[in-house]
Motif scaffolding. Structure first.
Motif, PDB file in Angstrom:
ATOM      1  N   LEU A  20       0.821  -1.208   0.000  1.00 28.39           N
ATOM      2  CA  LEU A  20       0.000   0.000   0.000  1.00 28.39           C
ATOM      3  C   LEU A  20       0.854   1.256   0.000  1.00 28.39           C
ATOM      4  O   LEU A  20       0.462   2.295  -0.539  1.00 28.39           O
ATOM      5  N   ASP A  21       2.027   1.163   0.605  1.00 28.69           N
ATOM      6  CA  ASP A  21       2.928   2.318   0.638  1.00 28.69           C
ATOM      7  C   ASP A  21       3.422   2.699  -0.757  1.00 28.69           C
ATOM      8  O   ASP A  21       3.921   3.814  -0.965  1.00 28.69           O
TER       9      ASP A  21
ATOM     10  N   TRP B  92       1.567   3.134  -3.347  1.00 26.95           N
ATOM     11  CA  TRP B  92       0.454   3.652  -4.152  1.00 26.95           C
ATOM     12  C   TRP B  92       0.871   4.776  -5.097  1.00 26.95           C
ATOM     13  O   TRP B  92       0.334   4.855  -6.213  1.00 26.95           O
TER      14      TRP B  92
ATOM     15  N   TYR C  90       2.051   3.064  -8.253  1.00 25.03           N
ATOM     16  CA  TYR C  90       0.973   2.490  -9.048  1.00 25.03           C
ATOM     17  C   TYR C  90       0.241   3.580  -9.829  1.00 25.03           C
ATOM     18  O   TYR C  90      -0.066   3.418 -11.018  1.00 25.03           O
ATOM     19  N   LEU C  91      -0.048   4.689  -9.144  1.00 26.97           N
ATOM     20  CA  LEU C  91      -0.818   5.752  -9.775  1.00 26.97           C
ATOM     21  C   LEU C  91      -0.037   6.400 -10.914  1.00 26.97           C
ATOM     22  O   LEU C  91      -0.566   6.614 -12.015  1.00 26.97           O
TER      23      LEU C  91
END
Length: 214
Positions: A42-43, A45, A48-49
């Motif tokens: 999750l860190d 993100w 990914y974006l």
């Protein structure tokens, strides 16, 4: 003049390499004794974006580039040079994407990273617009079929939107990188919709042109 086949093949190969390099910033988290893998994923993100936005942006550029070359029956030295400059800009986009993803939520450096990110797309869009102007206005004899002034103006005006918008995105990055991100997403959605060019002699129909902008 030169044939169009080798130009298309070379350009497609370079763009394919550039879009593939984006995934290198999606790194597998190192195993640690404390903390869960889910939290560490999750860190990432921002990575990914930024990957998703830049993948779509380069993909749209490829669609536009394909549409621009498809209109040509041949190229000359000037078109080859400007096309090479465009490819140089596209290949640099994975670097600015990685920079932006790394510093998006960092304590410092995020503003400059956002400016560099939007600035790289700004330069790329301006070079692509220059290629369009060169082809449509200064090399009409290279076109497979002549375009009307109205069709040329539609293509150029749509492409011209990108430059000022990316400039605004870069300036907004001085306020917060997230505004840069938002503007780039909106612009990508705008260019994701294909452009329709009306054909001479057809009053009730439009033929789709897969040029989505720059």
């Amino acid at each position: 003049m030169y044939g169009i086949g080798r130009v298309e093949a070379f350009s497609d190969g370079v763009i394919a390499v550039a879009i593939t390099l984006l995934v290198l910033d999606l790194r597998v988290p190192e195993p640690l004794g404390d903390g869960s893998l889910g939290a560490r994923l999750l860190d990432l993100w921002p990575n990914y974006l930024a990957y998703g936005i830049s993948f779509l942006a380069i993909g749209i550029m490829w669609i536009n580039h394909h549409a621009a070359l498809r209109r040509l029956k041949a190229v000359d030295h000037a078109v080859l040079v400007v096309n090479l400059l465009l490819l140089m800009c596209i290949v640099a986009l994975p670097f600015s994407t990685s920079l932006f993803a790394t510093y998006l939520d960092a304590a410092s450096g995020g503003h400059l990273a956002a400016v560099v990110y939007a600035g790289s797309f700004l330069v790329t869009s301006l070079v692509f617009l220059g290629l369009q102007v060169l082809i449509l206005r200064h090399r009409p004899h290279l076109l497979r079929e002549p375009l009307t002034r109205s069709q040329q103006r539609t293509l150029l005006m749509r492409g011209a939107i990108a430059g000022p918008t990316y400039l605004v995105a870069a300036l907004l990055g001085l306020v917060t990188p997230y505004l840069t991100l938002a503007v780039c997403i909106v612009l990508g959605l705008f260019y994701f919709v294909p452009l329709r060019l009306s054909r001479p002699g057809r009053q009730d129909t439009t033929a789709q042109d897969d040029d989505a902008g720059s």
